[in-house]
Enzyme design. Sequence first.
Site, short mmCIF file in Angstrom:
data_model
loop_
_atom_site.label_atom_id
_atom_site.label_comp_id
_atom_site.label_asym_id
_atom_site.label_seq_id
_atom_site.Cartn_x
_atom_site.Cartn_y
_atom_site.Cartn_z
N ALA A 20 23.08 -24.75 -22.54
CA ALA A 20 22.24 -25.89 -22.78
C ALA A 20 20.95 -25.32 -23.34
CB ALA A 20 21.75 -26.79 -21.44
N GLY A 22 20.50 -21.86 -24.62
CA GLY A 22 20.54 -21.07 -25.67
C GLY A 22 21.16 -21.72 -26.85
N LYS A 194 4.61 -22.28 -14.68
CA LYS A 194 6.11 -22.88 -14.72
C LYS A 194 6.57 -22.85 -13.40
CE LYS A 194 9.36 -24.52 -17.21
NZ LYS A 194 10.62 -23.79 -17.70
#
Lengths: 316, 316
Positions: A20, A22, A194
């Site tokens: 999804a 790469g 993140k």
Amino acid sequence: MTQTPVSPTRPSFTILGTGALGGFYGSRLLVGGADVRFIARSDLAVIRRDGLRIDSPLGDRVHCPVAVYADRDPIPRSDVVVIALKTTENHRLAELLRPLVHQGTILLNLQNGLTMEEELAAAFPMARILGGVCFLCSNKVGPGHIVHLDYGAVGLAPFDERDRGLLEPLIAAFAAGGIKAEALPSLQLARWRKLAWNIPFNGLSVLLGADTDELIGDPVARRLAERLIGEVAEAAAACGCPFAEGFVTTLLDQTEKMTPYAPSMHLDYLAKRALEIEYMYRRPLREAARKGRELPAIATIADQLTYLDRRNRATD
Amino acid sequence: MTQTPVSPTRPSFTILGTGALGGFYGSRLLVGGADVRFIARSDLAVIRRDGLRIDSPLGDRVHCPVAVYADRDPIPRSDVVVIALKTTENHRLAELLRPLVHQGTILLNLQNGLTMEEELAAAFPMARILGGVCFLCSNKVGPGHIVHLDYGAVGLAPFDERDRGLLEPLIAAFAAGGIKAEALPSLQLARWRKLAWNIPFNGLSVLLGADTDELIGDPVARRLAERLIGEVAEAAAACGCPFAEGFVTTLLDQTEKMTPYAPSMHLDYLAKRALEIEYMYRRPLREAARKGRELPAIATIADQLTYLDRRNRATD
């Protein structure tokens, strides 16, 4: 002591992991005119036959034929190797990278978690290590078929500040493909920021069987997310990456405004795939412990996830 | 300033809550020759018609007819009112007790959790408050039908030390019914010790969908239980009830040797009944906070339980 960065103006790319993430970014780099090779495993035959298909608000694409390789194939040397595997594959990452890395090869790590770049730098001293944080909502819906739902921006930073000069041509290559990429002042800070989203929302989505909108919309689940974020903030500060004032509030506000979203760990759990616990939870716990910080709420959910992950896959 | 305890040698009992716990102990007190009245709600009609049935290794019994009342019935005055409702009913406890409590009435609280006796003492200053901790494995399998599986011992202690003299006739009444009852040196310590088991094993059984043998047999779940027990021990010590050395090890060893057991909270969750979060988690958190202690792992699982409990009952 300065190190002159090799900075090809039109870098070529090898995408390690055509999923999804790469598959999406590789497609955008192709659209932007870059030379891109893909390494695939389970989807290899389908991609060879039917190409790589991306459905996206940026335009639907089918790249056919496309330069796709098995990981044991001889692969032309690229300037940049993009690491787009899940961290659950990192036990075989060094082996996969070995034939791809030469003196000066740029390794761009797009994984979530902490300490991936340290490990790459230790294993590949001849490489230049960059890290990227992706804000992407994209799913693989079938072999070689990716649906990009929303977002897509990338933040980039060097692991070693002396390599900062490498960012500009990469940013240009992403921009040419319609991807907003920007240089970030600190890779470590970006990783911790993140994590401030990933640690609460990935974990709780599995533990509570809920998506982001259900979690953020419930006062108790939101308080729990805040507790976890508070521990991330504490650990980040202890590790030299304090969050700016107002960061946590903004993070929660943005999550509240997001389209209802199933975090990747929730999708992995439902599909009985391995969960990214090691790099997303254990490494932050370890780094905090090295600075003398315990993170008891995070440790609690990490242990729960470990238990559920093991059972989930055992009963497959 | 001493207070002479009223200490009837053959006390009579009203059992408030004729479920797995109250039905079982009331039956044993009846067997021992005590005068026992039961208050029932949903099972009232069945018990009136068919009696109260207890299947037990101590001998199967059907008490028919049996003195059973609705909570609004006029009920003969008893020396002891045994509180055997779940704490999820405590919002209506004072109202239920009001007609039952007179000057000198003994209130024996058998609930799990913390601070129940403080609340009773505040609401009923004319009563004598005792607390009991029950080691009982018993389930209600149908209206007025209880299956006693194992254990049954009771530890008793006064809320106010001046009432310690009340224990002896109660211990005798339980003993006459085949129940091993003993006086405990400290009610608060007994409550905290019970929480050291209840907090980890009730909560984790719901959150991980596992019974005690699965939790204690898994190294990660066991470590998680130990983390939670560690926080209970810390809070207990801060509240003046330090655990004896070796207590935690013994607790885990005993749990390991137990017959596989579904904690009551797990059964409640599966049956979509309200979970006893308030008295088992929130009150200990509050008492610890009053002593300046945060219990982040316990707070984390308490919030998860609150979220799941609400959703579990909303989708019924």
